[in-house]
Design a protein around this motif. Structure first.
Motif, short mmCIF file in Angstrom:
data_model
loop_
_atom_site.label_atom_id
_atom_site.label_comp_id
_atom_site.label_asym_id
_atom_site.label_seq_id
_atom_site.Cartn_x
_atom_site.Cartn_y
_atom_site.Cartn_z
N CYS A 62 -20.55 -21.80 140.88
CA CYS A 62 -20.00 -21.28 139.63
C CYS A 62 -20.43 -19.87 139.28
O CYS A 62 -19.62 -19.05 138.88
N HIS A 63 -21.71 -19.55 139.38
CA HIS A 63 -22.21 -18.26 138.94
C HIS A 63 -23.08 -17.61 140.00
O HIS A 63 -23.77 -18.30 140.75
N LEU A 73 -16.43 -19.26 140.22
CA LEU A 73 -15.66 -20.01 139.22
C LEU A 73 -15.96 -19.42 137.85
O LEU A 73 -15.12 -19.38 136.96
N GLY A 74 -17.22 -19.01 137.70
CA GLY A 74 -17.65 -18.36 136.46
C GLY A 74 -18.07 -16.93 136.76
O GLY A 74 -18.16 -16.53 137.93
N PRO A 75 -18.29 -16.13 135.74
CA PRO A 75 -18.66 -14.73 135.93
C PRO A 75 -20.10 -14.57 136.42
O PRO A 75 -20.94 -15.46 136.23
N ALA A 106 -18.44 -12.19 127.29
CA ALA A 106 -17.29 -11.86 128.14
C ALA A 106 -17.36 -10.41 128.58
O ALA A 106 -16.42 -9.63 128.44
N HIS A 107 -18.54 -10.03 129.13
CA HIS A 107 -18.72 -8.62 129.49
C HIS A 107 -18.35 -8.31 130.94
O HIS A 107 -18.30 -7.14 131.30
N TYR A 136 -11.59 -14.45 131.76
CA TYR A 136 -12.16 -15.29 130.71
C TYR A 136 -11.08 -16.01 129.92
O TYR A 136 -9.93 -15.56 129.85
N SER A 137 -11.48 -17.09 129.28
CA SER A 137 -10.59 -17.79 128.36
C SER A 137 -10.38 -16.92 127.12
O SER A 137 -11.21 -16.06 126.82
N TRP A 192 -24.59 -12.13 123.19
CA TRP A 192 -25.28 -13.36 123.58
C TRP A 192 -26.73 -13.24 123.11
O TRP A 192 -27.61 -12.83 123.86
N TYR A 198 -24.79 -22.39 123.10
CA TYR A 198 -23.77 -22.46 124.15
C TYR A 198 -24.24 -23.34 125.30
O TYR A 198 -23.52 -24.22 125.77
N ASN A 224 -13.34 -22.94 125.75
CA ASN A 224 -13.81 -22.21 126.93
C ASN A 224 -13.67 -23.03 128.20
O ASN A 224 -13.60 -24.25 128.15
N ASN A 225 -13.64 -22.33 129.34
CA ASN A 225 -13.32 -22.96 130.62
C ASN A 225 -14.52 -23.40 131.43
O ASN A 225 -14.39 -23.72 132.61
N MET A 226 -15.70 -23.39 130.81
CA MET A 226 -16.88 -23.73 131.60
C MET A 226 -17.05 -25.24 131.65
O MET A 226 -17.44 -25.87 130.67
N SER A 227 -16.75 -25.82 132.80
CA SER A 227 -16.83 -27.29 132.88
C SER A 227 -18.27 -27.68 133.17
O SER A 227 -18.67 -27.94 134.31
N LEU A 239 -34.68 -21.75 130.87
CA LEU A 239 -33.51 -21.18 131.55
C LEU A 239 -33.15 -19.83 130.92
O LEU A 239 -32.89 -18.85 131.63
C1 HEM Z 1 -27.14 -24.04 133.37
C2 HEM Z 1 -25.92 -23.83 133.78
C3 HEM Z 1 -25.04 -22.70 133.29
C4 HEM Z 1 -25.33 -21.59 132.54
C5 HEM Z 1 -26.65 -21.16 131.95
C6 HEM Z 1 -24.07 -20.85 132.37
C7 HEM Z 1 -23.96 -19.68 131.63
C8 HEM Z 1 -22.75 -19.06 131.32
C9 HEM Z 1 -22.60 -17.94 130.41
C10 HEM Z 1 -23.74 -17.24 129.66
C11 HEM Z 1 -21.28 -17.65 130.35
C12 HEM Z 1 -20.61 -16.51 129.53
C13 HEM Z 1 -20.74 -15.27 130.36
C14 HEM Z 1 -20.12 -14.04 129.73
O1 HEM Z 1 -19.92 -13.99 128.53
O2 HEM Z 1 -19.87 -13.09 130.49
C15 HEM Z 1 -20.60 -18.58 131.21
C16 HEM Z 1 -19.24 -18.61 131.39
C17 HEM Z 1 -18.62 -19.43 132.31
N1 HEM Z 1 -19.23 -20.35 133.15
FE1 HEM Z 1 -21.14 -20.92 133.08
N2 HEM Z 1 -23.07 -21.50 133.04
C18 HEM Z 1 -23.62 -22.63 133.61
C19 HEM Z 1 -22.96 -23.56 134.38
C20 HEM Z 1 -21.65 -23.43 134.79
C21 HEM Z 1 -21.00 -24.33 135.71
C22 HEM Z 1 -21.63 -25.56 136.36
C23 HEM Z 1 -19.73 -23.85 135.87
C24 HEM Z 1 -18.63 -24.35 136.77
C25 HEM Z 1 -18.28 -25.63 136.83
C26 HEM Z 1 -19.59 -22.66 135.03
C27 HEM Z 1 -18.44 -21.92 134.89
C28 HEM Z 1 -18.25 -20.93 133.92
C29 HEM Z 1 -16.96 -20.36 133.56
C30 HEM Z 1 -15.61 -20.72 134.20
C31 HEM Z 1 -17.20 -19.41 132.56
C32 HEM Z 1 -16.14 -18.57 131.80
C33 HEM Z 1 -15.74 -19.39 130.60
C34 HEM Z 1 -14.53 -18.87 129.84
O3 HEM Z 1 -14.00 -17.80 130.15
O4 HEM Z 1 -14.14 -19.58 128.94
N3 HEM Z 1 -20.78 -22.43 134.40
N4 HEM Z 1 -21.52 -19.43 131.81
#
Ligand code: HEM
Length: 98
Positions: free
Chosen positions: A2-3, A13-15, A26-27, A33-34, A45, A53, A64-67, A80
């Motif tokens: 994811c990250h 999957l994530g940023p 969302a930087h 992003y969603s 943040w 969050y 938001n799209n973070m599953s 963390l």
């Molecule tokens: C401890 C676990 C995790 C932490 C601390 C974390 C942290 C974050 C943070 C801080 C953001 C916002 C970033 C921004 O604003 O640029 C974010 C977004 C996101 N993360 Fe995670 N994440 C975690 C687990 C996951 C997992 C397991 C996935 C995938 C299944 C995931 C997928 C995403 C996605 C897709 C976004 C964008 C959400 C959107 O645009 O709505 N993350 N995450």
């Protein structure tokens, strides 16, 4: 899956999460992003917000799209976030002890 956490790391999957703590939400340029997170771009943040969050992403940002269910244990979240803070050229000051 994811990250990525390194400087200049690619989005997955994530940023990439380099320089997230204390930065605008969302930087990550170029990440899809969603609308929910894009709508928060003018806000930062902060420690408190990141704590909410990470505790429960979907109650904090329903669209938001973070599953990810979130981390219920506060100490785990604090550790963390303390680590996420170090992912920066210039980490923000630690929160003042309450
Ligand atoms: C401890 C676990 C995790 C932490 C601390 C974390 C942290 C974050 C943070 C801080 C953001 C916002 C970033 C921004 O604003 O640029 C974010 C977004 C996101 N993360 Fe995670 N994440 C975690 C687990 C996951 C997992 C397991 C996935 C995938 C299944 C995931 C997928 C995403 C996605 C897709 C976004 C964008 C959400 C959107 O645009 O709505 N993350 N995450």
């Amino acid at each position: 899956m994811c990250h990525t956490f390194d400087k200049g790391g690619r989005d997955k999957l994530g940023p990439n999460l380099w320089n997230t703590v204390g930065n605008a939400r969302a930087h990550s340029d170029g990440f899809g992003y969603s609308d929910e997170l894009k709508g928060m771009h003018n806000e930062k943040w902060t420690y408190d917000v990141l704590n909410l969050y990470i505790a429960n992403p979907h109650s904090f940002a329903p669209g938001n799209n973070m599953s990810f269910a979130g981390i219920k244990n506060m100490k785990e979240r604090a550790n963390l976030i303390a680590w996420l803070r170090t992912l920066s050229d210039d980490p923000i000051p630690l929160p003042a002890a309450k």
